[in-house]
Scaffold this motif. Sequence first.
Motif, PDB file in Angstrom:
ATOM      1  N   PHE A   1     -25.142  47.511  80.717  1.00 27.83           N
ATOM      2  CA  PHE A   1     -24.977  48.955  80.899  1.00 27.83           C
ATOM      3  C   PHE A   1     -24.445  49.619  79.625  1.00 27.83           C
ATOM      4  O   PHE A   1     -25.009  50.609  79.142  1.00 27.83           O
ATOM      5  N   THR A   2     -23.354  49.082  79.081  1.00 31.23           N
ATOM      6  CA  THR A   2     -22.735  49.742  77.925  1.00 31.23           C
ATOM      7  C   THR A   2     -23.561  49.581  76.650  1.00 31.23           C
ATOM      8  O   THR A   2     -23.546  50.461  75.790  1.00 31.23           O
ATOM      9  N   THR A   3     -24.277  48.470  76.533  1.00 24.08           N
ATOM     10  CA  THR A   3     -25.062  48.266  75.310  1.00 24.08           C
ATOM     11  C   THR A   3     -26.452  48.888  75.404  1.00 24.08           C
ATOM     12  O   THR A   3     -26.891  49.577  74.477  1.00 24.08           O
ATOM     13  N   ASP A   4     -27.154  48.660  76.514  1.00 25.25           N
ATOM     14  CA  ASP A   4     -28.534  49.144  76.645  1.00 25.25           C
ATOM     15  C   ASP A   4     -28.598  50.620  77.023  1.00 25.25           C
ATOM     16  O   ASP A   4     -29.428  51.375  76.502  1.00 25.25           O
TER      17      ASP A   4
ATOM     18  N   ALA B   1     -16.752  48.371  70.457  1.00 21.91           N
ATOM     19  CA  ALA B   1     -16.421  49.412  71.430  1.00 21.91           C
ATOM     20  C   ALA B   1     -16.535  48.867  72.852  1.00 21.91           C
ATOM     21  O   ALA B   1     -15.721  49.204  73.728  1.00 21.91           O
ATOM     22  N   ARG B   2     -17.525  48.027  73.096  1.00 25.99           N
ATOM     23  CA  ARG B   2     -17.695  47.418  74.422  1.00 25.99           C
ATOM     24  C   ARG B   2     -16.507  46.515  74.760  1.00 25.99           C
ATOM     25  O   ARG B   2     -15.974  46.564  75.870  1.00 25.99           O
TER      26      ARG B   2
ATOM     27  N   PHE C   1     -13.559  47.174  77.905  1.00 24.09           N
ATOM     28  CA  PHE C   1     -13.236  46.311  79.036  1.00 24.09           C
ATOM     29  C   PHE C   1     -11.844  45.724  78.924  1.00 24.09           C
ATOM     30  O   PHE C   1     -11.219  45.412  79.945  1.00 24.09           O
ATOM     31  N   LEU C   2     -11.323  45.583  77.728  1.00 25.53           N
ATOM     32  CA  LEU C   2      -9.921  45.192  77.586  1.00 25.53           C
ATOM     33  C   LEU C   2      -9.013  46.310  78.084  1.00 25.53           C
ATOM     34  O   LEU C   2      -8.055  46.059  78.835  1.00 25.53           O
ATOM     35  N   VAL C   3      -9.303  47.551  77.704  1.00 28.97           N
ATOM     36  CA  VAL C   3      -8.496  48.695  78.146  1.00 28.97           C
ATOM     37  C   VAL C   3      -8.601  48.877  79.658  1.00 28.97           C
ATOM     38  O   VAL C   3      -7.598  49.149  80.335  1.00 28.97           O
TER      39      VAL C   3
ATOM     40  N   VAL D   1     -10.140  36.370  74.891  1.00 28.92           N
ATOM     41  CA  VAL D   1     -11.188  35.708  75.690  1.00 28.92           C
ATOM     42  C   VAL D   1     -12.524  36.421  75.559  1.00 28.92           C
ATOM     43  O   VAL D   1     -13.570  35.821  75.844  1.00 28.92           O
ATOM     44  N   ILE D   2     -12.524  37.694  75.152  1.00 23.49           N
ATOM     45  CA  ILE D   2     -13.786  38.413  74.946  1.00 23.49           C
ATOM     46  C   ILE D   2     -13.983  38.728  73.461  1.00 23.49           C
ATOM     47  O   ILE D   2     -14.749  39.623  73.116  1.00 23.49           O
ATOM     48  N   THR D   3     -13.269  37.985  72.619  1.00 28.46           N
ATOM     49  CA  THR D   3     -13.364  38.071  71.149  1.00 28.46           C
ATOM     50  C   THR D   3     -13.109  39.477  70.622  1.00 28.46           C
ATOM     51  O   THR D   3     -13.722  39.895  69.643  1.00 28.46           O
ATOM     52  N   TYR D   4     -12.209  40.209  71.295  1.00 25.97           N
ATOM     53  CA  TYR D   4     -11.775  41.490  70.725  1.00 25.97           C
ATOM     54  C   TYR D   4     -10.869  41.180  69.534  1.00 25.97           C
ATOM     55  O   TYR D   4      -9.980  40.313  69.632  1.00 25.97           O
ATOM     56  N   PRO D   5     -11.017  41.862  68.395  1.00 24.68           N
ATOM     57  CA  PRO D   5     -10.302  41.485  67.168  1.00 24.68           C
ATOM     58  C   PRO D   5      -8.827  41.888  67.157  1.00 24.68           C
ATOM     59  O   PRO D   5      -8.377  42.626  66.276  1.00 24.68           O
ATOM     60  N   GLU D   6      -8.060  41.391  68.142  1.00 20.15           N
ATOM     61  CA  GLU D   6      -6.620  41.669  68.145  1.00 20.15           C
ATOM     62  C   GLU D   6      -5.886  40.553  67.393  1.00 20.15           C
ATOM     63  O   GLU D   6      -6.507  39.724  66.742  1.00 20.15           O
ATOM     64  N   LEU D   7      -4.567  40.528  67.496  1.00 22.42           N
ATOM     65  CA  LEU D   7      -3.759  39.646  66.666  1.00 22.42           C
ATOM     66  C   LEU D   7      -4.055  38.162  66.912  1.00 22.42           C
ATOM     67  O   LEU D   7      -4.207  37.383  65.966  1.00 22.42           O
ATOM     68  N   LEU D   8      -4.108  37.760  68.167  1.00 27.01           N
ATOM     69  CA  LEU D   8      -4.316  36.344  68.466  1.00 27.01           C
ATOM     70  C   LEU D   8      -5.685  35.874  67.986  1.00 27.01           C
ATOM     71  O   LEU D   8      -5.826  34.781  67.423  1.00 27.01           O
TER      72      LEU D   8
END
Length: 298
Positions: A136-139, A147-148, A152-154, A227-234
């Motif tokens: 949905f968010t990509t297509d 951004a995707r 979903f993290l937020v 777990v969703i490879t968002y570029p945060e600190l960990l």
Amino acid sequence: MSRQSESTVLFDALGPKGRRNSNIASIISAVVILGALAYAASVLASEGFFEASRWANPLDKLVVETTWIPSILATLRAFALGSILALILGVIFGFGRISRFRLTRWAAAGYVQFFRSLPLVLLIWISFTIDGHFGFTTDVLGWTNEARRLTFLVLGLGIYNGAVLAEILRAGVAALPPGQAMAGHAIGLSHGQVQRLVVLPQVLRNMLPAVLAQLVILLKDTSLGYVITYPELLHSAKIIGNDYGNSFLQALVIAALIYFVLAYVLSKLVVLAERRLRRKTAAPAKAVQQIETAVVAE
């Protein structure tokens, strides 16, 4: 009333024997803790943890500029958006829990009980996986991968912590003396006005420490974006550790220290805001002194 007299209201002051036992227990605890820390430091030193070469790569100027600083900004972005969403949902469903309408109370209670019971990492992963399946968010929306992942993290942070904050708000309203709301109704305010103008400001001020604790937890929970490879600190620490294999633990320690600094700054900012609120709502010092004088005279 002095701080010392306030403390004696809660419990009896220790006698000579009690103070001696308390001092002995404190000394023993300090020795045990220092011994454990010394043992851990010796083990780490034997593995070369403190070698300068292992710290040089994660703290390299290029690594700091290209990895650490962007990851800090990404973490703060997710924290800010997640906090706003959690506070909005917390207020909505918190007042829904105490609504006069039964269906509203049931719906709010269902939201709180369901999402508060789910592991946050599962909530983030399931929603991210479902969206990846349907696209949905990509297509449809054409969002980028970053951004995707941020979305979903937020959403996970906001929905889960919103349920917790709703329960905190409900407990705060239940703890408020009923005379406050009755006084609002007595001067002609509607139920909604009483909740918004009388109850909510007092509850938010009283519940500020609990809200602060939950926001600090939310800040640390941004690490679940890993777990969703968002570029945060960990996630960034893992990338640095993979690039420099002998500095993996050092990268994790640096990330932990950054989390500590961010949480500490957040706690200080909220404590400052709490003091300003209490100063605005506190009685004048002269009036307090007159009341204490009158009480002592009686």
